[in-house]
Design an enzyme around this catalytic site. Structure first.
Site, PDB file in Angstrom:
ATOM      1  N   HIS A 274       0.834  -1.206   0.000  1.00 17.82           N
ATOM      2  CA  HIS A 274       0.000   0.000   0.000  1.00 17.82           C
ATOM      3  C   HIS A 274       0.871   1.259   0.000  1.00 17.82           C
ATOM      4  O   HIS A 274       0.681   2.167  -0.828  1.00 17.82           O
ATOM      5  CB  HIS A 274      -0.909  -0.010   1.229  1.00 17.82           C
ATOM      6  CG  HIS A 274      -1.728   1.237   1.379  1.00 17.82           C
ATOM      7  ND1 HIS A 274      -3.055   1.308   1.005  1.00 17.82           N
ATOM      8  CD2 HIS A 274      -1.418   2.463   1.885  1.00 17.82           C
ATOM      9  CE1 HIS A 274      -3.519   2.518   1.256  1.00 17.82           C
ATOM     10  NE2 HIS A 274      -2.546   3.242   1.797  1.00 17.82           N
ATOM     11  N   GLU A 275       1.828   1.327   0.922  1.00 15.51           N
ATOM     12  CA  GLU A 275       2.635   2.539   1.045  1.00 15.51           C
ATOM     13  C   GLU A 275       3.531   2.755  -0.175  1.00 15.51           C
ATOM     14  O   GLU A 275       3.788   3.904  -0.567  1.00 15.51           O
ATOM     15  CB  GLU A 275       3.470   2.480   2.323  1.00 15.51           C
ATOM     16  CG  GLU A 275       2.659   2.411   3.608  1.00 15.51           C
ATOM     17  CD  GLU A 275       1.662   3.551   3.777  1.00 15.51           C
ATOM     18  OE1 GLU A 275       1.892   4.653   3.234  1.00 15.51           O
ATOM     19  OE2 GLU A 275       0.634   3.338   4.451  1.00 15.51           O
ATOM     20  N   HIS A 278       1.769   4.790  -2.676  1.00 12.85           N
ATOM     21  CA  HIS A 278       1.867   6.234  -2.452  1.00 12.85           C
ATOM     22  C   HIS A 278       3.216   6.762  -2.929  1.00 12.85           C
ATOM     23  O   HIS A 278       3.281   7.854  -3.526  1.00 12.85           O
ATOM     24  CB  HIS A 278       1.707   6.549  -0.965  1.00 12.85           C
ATOM     25  CG  HIS A 278       0.312   6.378  -0.446  1.00 12.85           C
ATOM     26  ND1 HIS A 278      -0.801   6.826  -1.137  1.00 12.85           N
ATOM     27  CD2 HIS A 278      -0.154   5.828   0.704  1.00 12.85           C
ATOM     28  CE1 HIS A 278      -1.894   6.560  -0.430  1.00 12.85           C
ATOM     29  NE2 HIS A 278      -1.527   5.947   0.680  1.00 12.85           N
TER      30      HIS A 278
END
Length: 318
Positions: A274-275, A278
């Site tokens: 997920h990170e 980003h």
């Protein structure tokens, strides 16, 4: 005579013990009084994720609606402002009682939050909304507010790009781990980079020769780590990352991390995937099965979905 002296000595010992007990009791009492005060002095500003780690306050506010005045509403406003649903800029240390007023603007923000998370858009803090707010989540925003409007960030399908649509101008990126990053969690983060490498058709990732020269810097941090987004201890925000070309990603060291689906712990690889999204420029998705969905459950694993891959390919034109 010896009996008299022994009795006198015993009385002295008892008297000293009584004084010591009284002194110790006073210290305990003062400590119980001062610790909350000292805690407040160390952290006088309310963190945006306070609500996520304070189920009691949320439970007390359940059922609130426009027109109500309830303690904790100000915290809710700060929470929604931090994640992009409300343009709320009051000083967190202020004590204006009107800040605990559930006004029309807050109702609009709650409805916007409910729509984003596929909840019934009533504008009321009902049980499903309170449960969603209490979920552990990524610390990056969901939406961007413009003045007093509630425009969402650039959205295509259900994936989204970060504000300003930042992106890398190269496809070969290196990553490195901070000196205190636990060695046992390096392999799952390696695998997380490998997931994006295999799916992107644009990026290749490799370990840098050192942390200092890496494009992407992976570290564990605690509480206020001087990046403007303090963690709140266990619960609430699990991790956050910065958009291109910053390259920093921070995991909260106070969380319970695991490798794989371990009860009451968060899978390092899933959160890392997920990170990394980003780091590459993706925002939060409104597709719950996507890895870029903002919240996480403990004891489960999660991987890339077609929505995540389509978003990255749309951003980089692959």
């Amino acid at each position: 005579m010896n009996i008299v002296k022994a009795s006198q000595h015993l009385n002295v010992v008892v008297e000293m013990a009584s004084k010591l007990f009284l002194t110790f009791s006073c210290i305990l009492f003062l400590a119980s009084f001062m610790l909350p005060v000292l805690s407040h002095l160390q952290d006088p500003h309310l963190r945006p994720n306070t609500l996520s780690g304070n189920g009691g306050s949320l439970k007390a506010m359940q059922g609130c609606r426009k027109g109500d005045k309830v303690n904790g509403i100000r915290d809710l406003k700060l929470y929604l402002a931090h994640f992009g649903y409300l343009n709320y800029k009051k000083n967190p240390s202020a004590t204006d009682l009107e800040e605990n007023h559930f006004d029309e603007e807050l109702e609009v923000a709650v409805k916007s939050y409910q729509v984003y998370y596929h909840l019934n858009a009533t504008g009321i803090l009902d049980e499903p909304t309170v449960s969603q707010i209490a979920m552990p989540r990524c610390g990056c925003l969901d939406k961007v507010t413009h003045g007093h409007t509630h425009n969402s960030i650039h959205t295509v399908s259900r994936y989204a790009f970060l504000p300003g649509t930042p992106r890398w101008n190269k496809g070969q990126l290196t990553y490195g781990f901070g000196p205190l990053f636990p060695a046992r969690f390096i392999p799952p983060v390696d695998r997380a980079f490998g997931r994006w490498d295999a799916a992107s058709q644009y990026f290749t990732f490799s370990r840098a020769t050192s942390y200092q020269v890496a494009d992407l810097k992976v570290t564990f941090q605690r509480v206020d780590h001087r990046d403007g987004s303090p963690f709140n201890g266990s619960g609430g925000v699990l991790a956050h990352a910065f958009s291109p070309p910053d390259g920093r990603v921070h995991f909260d060291a106070d969380e319970r991390w695991a490798i794989g689906a371990v009860p009451n712990a968060f899978d390092m690889e899933s959160v890392a995937i997920h990170e990394i999204g980003h780091l590459l420029g993706l925002g939060h998705s409104q597709f719950q099965s996507a890895i870029m969905w903002s919240s996480f459950s403990s004891g489960v694993t999660k991987g890339l979905s077609s929505d995540d891959i389509q978003g990255l390919r749309a951003l980089y034109g692959a």
